[in-house]
Design a protein around this motif. Structure first.
Motif, PDB file in Angstrom:
ATOM      1  N   GLN A   1      61.086 120.905 -48.984  1.00  0.00           N
ATOM      2  CA  GLN A   1      61.398 119.500 -49.400  1.00  0.00           C
ATOM      3  C   GLN A   1      60.556 118.661 -50.127  1.00  0.00           C
ATOM      4  O   GLN A   1      60.607 118.094 -51.315  1.00  0.00           O
ATOM      5  CB  GLN A   1      62.103 118.649 -48.364  1.00  0.00           C
ATOM      6  N   ARG A   2      59.234 118.928 -49.854  1.00  0.00           N
ATOM      7  CA  ARG A   2      58.114 117.941 -50.663  1.00  0.00           C
ATOM      8  C   ARG A   2      58.106 118.540 -52.230  1.00  0.00           C
ATOM      9  O   ARG A   2      58.113 117.568 -52.932  1.00  0.00           O
ATOM     10  CB  ARG A   2      56.843 118.281 -49.972  1.00  0.00           C
ATOM     11  N   GLU A   3      57.942 119.923 -52.155  1.00  0.00           N
ATOM     12  CA  GLU A   3      57.787 120.293 -53.412  1.00  0.00           C
ATOM     13  C   GLU A   3      59.233 120.006 -54.195  1.00  0.00           C
ATOM     14  O   GLU A   3      59.044 119.806 -55.504  1.00  0.00           O
ATOM     15  CB  GLU A   3      57.537 121.913 -53.598  1.00  0.00           C
ATOM     16  N   LEU A   4      60.320 120.413 -53.665  1.00  0.00           N
ATOM     17  CA  LEU A   4      61.444 119.855 -54.304  1.00  0.00           C
ATOM     18  C   LEU A   4      61.518 118.505 -55.012  1.00  0.00           C
ATOM     19  O   LEU A   4      61.953 118.240 -56.030  1.00  0.00           O
ATOM     20  CB  LEU A   4      62.608 120.379 -53.503  1.00  0.00           C
ATOM     21  N   ASP A   5      61.152 117.527 -54.146  1.00  0.00           N
ATOM     22  CA  ASP A   5      61.214 116.177 -54.565  1.00  0.00           C
ATOM     23  C   ASP A   5      60.304 115.995 -55.569  1.00  0.00           C
ATOM     24  O   ASP A   5      60.648 115.020 -56.636  1.00  0.00           O
ATOM     25  CB  ASP A   5      60.493 115.203 -53.135  1.00  0.00           C
ATOM     26  N   GLN A   6      58.986 116.542 -55.736  1.00  0.00           N
ATOM     27  CA  GLN A   6      58.201 116.533 -56.838  1.00  0.00           C
ATOM     28  C   GLN A   6      58.816 117.076 -58.163  1.00  0.00           C
ATOM     29  O   GLN A   6      58.823 116.535 -59.261  1.00  0.00           O
ATOM     30  CB  GLN A   6      56.940 117.252 -56.633  1.00  0.00           C
ATOM     31  N   MET A   7      59.554 118.277 -57.829  1.00  0.00           N
ATOM     32  CA  MET A   7      60.258 118.650 -59.008  1.00  0.00           C
ATOM     33  C   MET A   7      61.486 117.822 -59.624  1.00  0.00           C
ATOM     34  O   MET A   7      61.588 117.454 -60.742  1.00  0.00           O
ATOM     35  CB  MET A   7      60.925 120.036 -58.710  1.00  0.00           C
ATOM     36  N   LEU A   8      62.145 117.455 -58.735  1.00  0.00           N
ATOM     37  CA  LEU A   8      63.339 116.373 -59.019  1.00  0.00           C
ATOM     38  C   LEU A   8      62.860 114.915 -59.627  1.00  0.00           C
ATOM     39  O   LEU A   8      63.460 114.500 -60.441  1.00  0.00           O
ATOM     40  CB  LEU A   8      64.172 115.838 -57.694  1.00  0.00           C
ATOM     41  N   SER A   9      61.651 114.739 -59.369  1.00  0.00           N
ATOM     42  CA  SER A   9      61.133 113.458 -59.992  1.00  0.00           C
ATOM     43  C   SER A   9      60.774 113.470 -61.333  1.00  0.00           C
ATOM     44  O   SER A   9      60.433 112.698 -62.228  1.00  0.00           O
ATOM     45  CB  SER A   9      59.996 112.806 -58.978  1.00  0.00           C
ATOM     46  N   GLN A  10      60.463 114.864 -62.001  1.00  0.00           N
ATOM     47  CA  GLN A  10      60.149 115.034 -63.352  1.00  0.00           C
ATOM     48  C   GLN A  10      61.399 114.845 -64.153  1.00  0.00           C
ATOM     49  O   GLN A  10      62.623 115.097 -64.002  1.00  0.00           O
ATOM     50  CB  GLN A  10      59.719 116.434 -63.464  1.00  0.00           C
TER      51      GLN A  10
ATOM     52  N   ALA B   1      63.560 117.379 -69.319  1.00  0.00           N
ATOM     53  CA  ALA B   1      62.903 117.856 -70.547  1.00  0.00           C
ATOM     54  C   ALA B   1      61.461 118.539 -69.965  1.00  0.00           C
ATOM     55  O   ALA B   1      61.150 119.657 -70.792  1.00  0.00           O
ATOM     56  CB  ALA B   1      62.824 117.276 -71.805  1.00  0.00           C
ATOM     57  N   VAL B   2      61.005 118.356 -69.082  1.00  0.00           N
ATOM     58  CA  VAL B   2      59.527 118.811 -68.648  1.00  0.00           C
ATOM     59  C   VAL B   2      59.824 120.179 -68.245  1.00  0.00           C
ATOM     60  O   VAL B   2      60.703 120.483 -67.337  1.00  0.00           O
ATOM     61  CB  VAL B   2      59.066 117.790 -67.611  1.00  0.00           C
ATOM     62  N   ASN B   3      58.858 121.230 -68.507  1.00  0.00           N
ATOM     63  CA  ASN B   3      58.906 122.581 -68.150  1.00  0.00           C
ATOM     64  C   ASN B   3      57.752 122.871 -67.211  1.00  0.00           C
ATOM     65  O   ASN B   3      57.826 123.904 -66.765  1.00  0.00           O
ATOM     66  CB  ASN B   3      59.013 123.450 -69.527  1.00  0.00           C
ATOM     67  N   ALA B   4      56.993 121.951 -67.217  1.00  0.00           N
ATOM     68  CA  ALA B   4      55.626 121.945 -66.186  1.00  0.00           C
ATOM     69  C   ALA B   4      54.850 120.976 -66.046  1.00  0.00           C
ATOM     70  O   ALA B   4      55.058 119.816 -66.655  1.00  0.00           O
ATOM     71  CB  ALA B   4      54.576 123.169 -66.917  1.00  0.00           C
ATOM     72  N   PHE B   5      54.305 120.965 -64.782  1.00  0.00           N
ATOM     73  CA  PHE B   5      53.716 119.573 -64.239  1.00  0.00           C
ATOM     74  C   PHE B   5      52.587 120.249 -63.221  1.00  0.00           C
ATOM     75  O   PHE B   5      52.775 121.453 -62.750  1.00  0.00           O
ATOM     76  CB  PHE B   5      54.448 118.507 -63.900  1.00  0.00           C
ATOM     77  N   ASN B   6      51.753 119.254 -62.685  1.00  0.00           N
ATOM     78  CA  ASN B   6      50.866 119.487 -61.776  1.00  0.00           C
ATOM     79  C   ASN B   6      51.358 118.702 -60.696  1.00  0.00           C
ATOM     80  O   ASN B   6      51.706 117.453 -60.717  1.00  0.00           O
ATOM     81  CB  ASN B   6      49.569 119.012 -62.014  1.00  0.00           C
ATOM     82  N   ASP B   7      51.597 119.342 -59.469  1.00  0.00           N
ATOM     83  CA  ASP B   7      52.012 118.774 -58.211  1.00  0.00           C
ATOM     84  C   ASP B   7      50.954 117.816 -57.527  1.00  0.00           C
ATOM     85  O   ASP B   7      49.789 117.829 -58.169  1.00  0.00           O
ATOM     86  CB  ASP B   7      52.575 119.461 -57.246  1.00  0.00           C
ATOM     87  N   THR B   8      51.280 117.176 -56.681  1.00  0.00           N
ATOM     88  CA  THR B   8      50.146 116.368 -55.883  1.00  0.00           C
ATOM     89  C   THR B   8      48.850 116.905 -55.290  1.00  0.00           C
ATOM     90  O   THR B   8      47.758 116.351 -55.229  1.00  0.00           O
ATOM     91  CB  THR B   8      50.737 115.570 -54.784  1.00  0.00           C
ATOM     92  N   GLU B   9      48.889 118.253 -55.145  1.00  0.00           N
ATOM     93  CA  GLU B   9      47.896 118.953 -54.654  1.00  0.00           C
ATOM     94  C   GLU B   9      47.022 119.761 -55.983  1.00  0.00           C
ATOM     95  O   GLU B   9      46.066 120.671 -55.869  1.00  0.00           O
ATOM     96  CB  GLU B   9      48.286 120.321 -53.912  1.00  0.00           C
ATOM     97  N   GLY B  10      47.528 119.455 -57.268  1.00  0.00           N
ATOM     98  CA  GLY B  10      46.851 119.813 -58.402  1.00  0.00           C
ATOM     99  C   GLY B  10      47.435 121.278 -58.957  1.00  0.00           C
ATOM    100  O   GLY B  10      46.639 121.960 -59.828  1.00  0.00           O
ATOM    101  N   ARG B  11      48.591 121.740 -58.326  1.00  0.00           N
ATOM    102  CA  ARG B  11      49.040 123.199 -58.707  1.00  0.00           C
ATOM    103  C   ARG B  11      49.926 123.095 -59.700  1.00  0.00           C
ATOM    104  O   ARG B  11      50.511 122.278 -59.989  1.00  0.00           O
ATOM    105  CB  ARG B  11      49.421 123.871 -57.176  1.00  0.00           C
TER     106      ARG B  11
END
Length: 167
Positions: A52-61, A64-74
């Motif tokens: 759920q943590r990772e999914l929330d970060q994905m949904l907050s993008q 049109a965004v195809n890549a980002f760094n999560d809160t852990e820098g991954r």
């Protein structure tokens, strides 16, 4: 005249003690099983929280965004044309991440260690991002998480959601 004596005989006490010992032994045998099930349920819940943590970060993008760094820098990939991510299988009407297939770079976190977990359990996350055909108006995100260490295999937790334009 002699008064009748009241109370338990020694035989009655032995039988009562034997019955009580059977009950106590039965309850004592249930304690380790209960502790093991509790620990397993806690790890299943932790897998759900991690997904759920990772999914929330994905949904907050933005869509049109195809890549980002999560809160852990991954580095997290959200797909694009021709790159949906992890393999997905259908179990009836439910889409699930296929953990038997090889992981896809950018669509997996092979060793997720939760710093707040005292047991040191590690988890693997994989996800697939399926964009709407034609104009990009939505993305379907399916994320799976499973425990990778421990003495018993863990069934994966799968979350499935949609991200729509403007949401």
């Amino acid at each position: 005249m002699r008064r009748a004596e009241t109370g338990f005989s020694i035989l009655e006490m032995i039988i009562a003690s034997a019955i009580m010992m059977v009950g106590i032994i039965s309850v004592v045998q249930l304690v380790p099983i209960s502790l093991q099930l509790n620990a397993s349920n806690r790890l299943d819940t932790l897998a759900t929280v991690i997904a759920q943590r990772e999914l929330d970060q994905m949904l907050s993008q933005p869509l049109a965004v195809n890549a980002f760094n999560d809160t852990e820098g991954r580095a997290i990939s959200l797909g694009g044309a021709g790159s949906p991510g992890a393999a997905v299988t259908m179990q009836g009407q439910t889409a699930q991440i296929d953990f038997t297939a090889a992981p896809v770079a950018g669509f997996s976190i092979p060793q997720y260690l939760d710093p707040s977990d005292p047991t040191g359990a590690t988890f693997e996350l994989r996800w697939a991002v399926i964009p709407s055909p034609g104009n990009l108006v939505s993305k379907r995100i399916i994320i799976g998480c499973r425990r990778t260490n421990g003495n018993r295999p863990s069934l994966p937790v799968n979350l499935d959601t949609w991200k729509f334009k403007g949401s």
